[in-house]
Design a protein around this motif. Structure first.
Motif, PDB file in Angstrom:
ATOM      1  N   GLU A  82      12.381  -1.736   7.391  1.00 64.36           N
ATOM      2  CA  GLU A  82      10.955  -1.916   7.654  1.00 64.36           C
ATOM      3  C   GLU A  82      10.444  -0.690   8.411  1.00 64.36           C
ATOM      4  O   GLU A  82      11.146  -0.134   9.269  1.00 64.36           O
ATOM      5  CB  GLU A  82      10.762  -3.176   8.494  1.00 64.36           C
ATOM      6  N   VAL A  83       9.224  -0.286   8.081  1.00 64.24           N
ATOM      7  CA  VAL A  83       8.564   0.820   8.775  1.00 64.24           C
ATOM      8  C   VAL A  83       7.130   0.400   9.093  1.00 64.24           C
ATOM      9  O   VAL A  83       6.553  -0.434   8.409  1.00 64.24           O
ATOM     10  CB  VAL A  83       8.568   2.125   7.943  1.00 64.24           C
ATOM     11  N   PRO A 105       3.883   5.761  -1.964  1.00 63.16           N
ATOM     12  CA  PRO A 105       4.419   4.401  -1.915  1.00 63.16           C
ATOM     13  C   PRO A 105       3.847   3.588  -3.072  1.00 63.16           C
ATOM     14  O   PRO A 105       2.740   3.846  -3.538  1.00 63.16           O
ATOM     15  CB  PRO A 105       3.950   3.858  -0.572  1.00 63.16           C
ATOM     16  N   LYS A 106       4.632   2.628  -3.543  1.00 56.46           N
ATOM     17  CA  LYS A 106       4.139   1.751  -4.599  1.00 56.46           C
ATOM     18  C   LYS A 106       4.297   0.307  -4.160  1.00 56.46           C
ATOM     19  O   LYS A 106       5.023   0.013  -3.210  1.00 56.46           O
ATOM     20  CB  LYS A 106       4.847   2.026  -5.920  1.00 56.46           C
ATOM     21  N   LYS A 112       4.930  -5.910  -0.107  1.00 55.23           N
ATOM     22  CA  LYS A 112       5.304  -4.673   0.580  1.00 55.23           C
ATOM     23  C   LYS A 112       4.869  -3.445  -0.202  1.00 55.23           C
ATOM     24  O   LYS A 112       4.817  -3.455  -1.432  1.00 55.23           O
ATOM     25  CB  LYS A 112       6.834  -4.586   0.743  1.00 55.23           C
ATOM     26  N   LEU A 113       4.594  -2.370   0.522  1.00 60.91           N
ATOM     27  CA  LEU A 113       4.550  -1.029  -0.052  1.00 60.91           C
ATOM     28  C   LEU A 113       5.957  -0.492   0.101  1.00 60.91           C
ATOM     29  O   LEU A 113       6.586  -0.673   1.159  1.00 60.91           O
ATOM     30  CB  LEU A 113       3.574  -0.124   0.699  1.00 60.91           C
ATOM     31  N   LEU A 129      12.307   2.018   1.889  1.00 59.40           N
ATOM     32  CA  LEU A 129      11.396   1.875   3.011  1.00 59.40           C
ATOM     33  C   LEU A 129      10.375   0.810   2.641  1.00 59.40           C
ATOM     34  O   LEU A 129       9.871   0.810   1.514  1.00 59.40           O
ATOM     35  CB  LEU A 129      10.674   3.190   3.288  1.00 59.40           C
ATOM     36  N   CYS A 130      10.077  -0.106   3.554  1.00 56.88           N
ATOM     37  CA  CYS A 130       9.142  -1.213   3.286  1.00 56.88           C
ATOM     38  C   CYS A 130       8.104  -1.297   4.383  1.00 56.88           C
ATOM     39  O   CYS A 130       8.436  -1.326   5.561  1.00 56.88           O
ATOM     40  CB  CYS A 130       9.885  -2.542   3.268  1.00 56.88           C
ATOM     41  N   GLN A 131       6.836  -1.365   3.974  1.00 54.54           N
ATOM     42  CA  GLN A 131       5.749  -1.620   4.917  1.00 54.54           C
ATOM     43  C   GLN A 131       4.965  -2.820   4.424  1.00 54.54           C
ATOM     44  O   GLN A 131       4.543  -2.858   3.268  1.00 54.54           O
ATOM     45  CB  GLN A 131       4.831  -0.406   5.020  1.00 54.54           C
ATOM     46  N   SER A 132       4.764  -3.789   5.282  1.00 54.80           N
ATOM     47  CA  SER A 132       3.984  -4.970   4.915  1.00 54.80           C
ATOM     48  C   SER A 132       2.555  -4.567   4.595  1.00 54.80           C
ATOM     49  O   SER A 132       1.960  -3.735   5.271  1.00 54.80           O
ATOM     50  CB  SER A 132       3.964  -5.992   6.054  1.00 54.80           C
TER      51      SER A 132
END
Length: 134
Positions: A82-83, A105-106, A112-113, A129-132
């Motif tokens: 998570e980032v 990012p996709k 998530k992105l 890498l995951c961003q909510s």
């Protein structure tokens, strides 16, 4: 900055059988099933404390998961972190010499992105890498 182990991605041939196996192993049912058309993959998520297990099954011959399983047995496919700011983390890692598999990012599973780091630049491990998405 990487803030948390978000999930481990496990590539499987038979999502239904793997879901039953992990339900028995973990003693809990998955909280989410999702199809990600852009990646040609079906996913199932199990919550494990603050981290997750993601089961992945390809839905077409062109799927990265289908191609992975054509070369390797079922098992861990990637580790996801998570980032807070995926674009900043992508720039930082690129500056450190890591090779990113996508420049932007996709949208990924579980709202998530995402961006992947090439395993050749990460000691043989595919890193996500995951961003909510808010």
């Amino acid at each position: 900055m990487l803030t948390n182990l978000e999930h481990l991605g496990v590539a499987v041939n038979d999502l239904e059988a793997a879901t039953a196996l992990y339900t028995a192993l973990l003693g809990a049912a998955p909280y989410k099933k999702e199809h990600v058309a852009s990646e040609a993959v079906d996913t199932v998520f199990f919550q494990m404390g603050s981290s997750k297990i993601e089961l992945l099954a390809g839905t077409s011959p062109d799927s990265a998961i289908t191609k992975f399983l054509a070369k390797k047995p079922e098992g861990i496919h990637h580790v996801a972190f998570e980032v807070d700011d995926i674009r900043a983390e992508m720039a930082r890692l690129k500056g450190e010499g890591f090779v990113l598999l996508n420049e932007e990012p996709k949208r990924g599973a579980d709202n998530k992105l995402v961006c992947f780091v090439h395993p050749k630049s990460a000691a043989g491990v595919l890193v996500e890498l995951c961003q909510s998405i808010k």
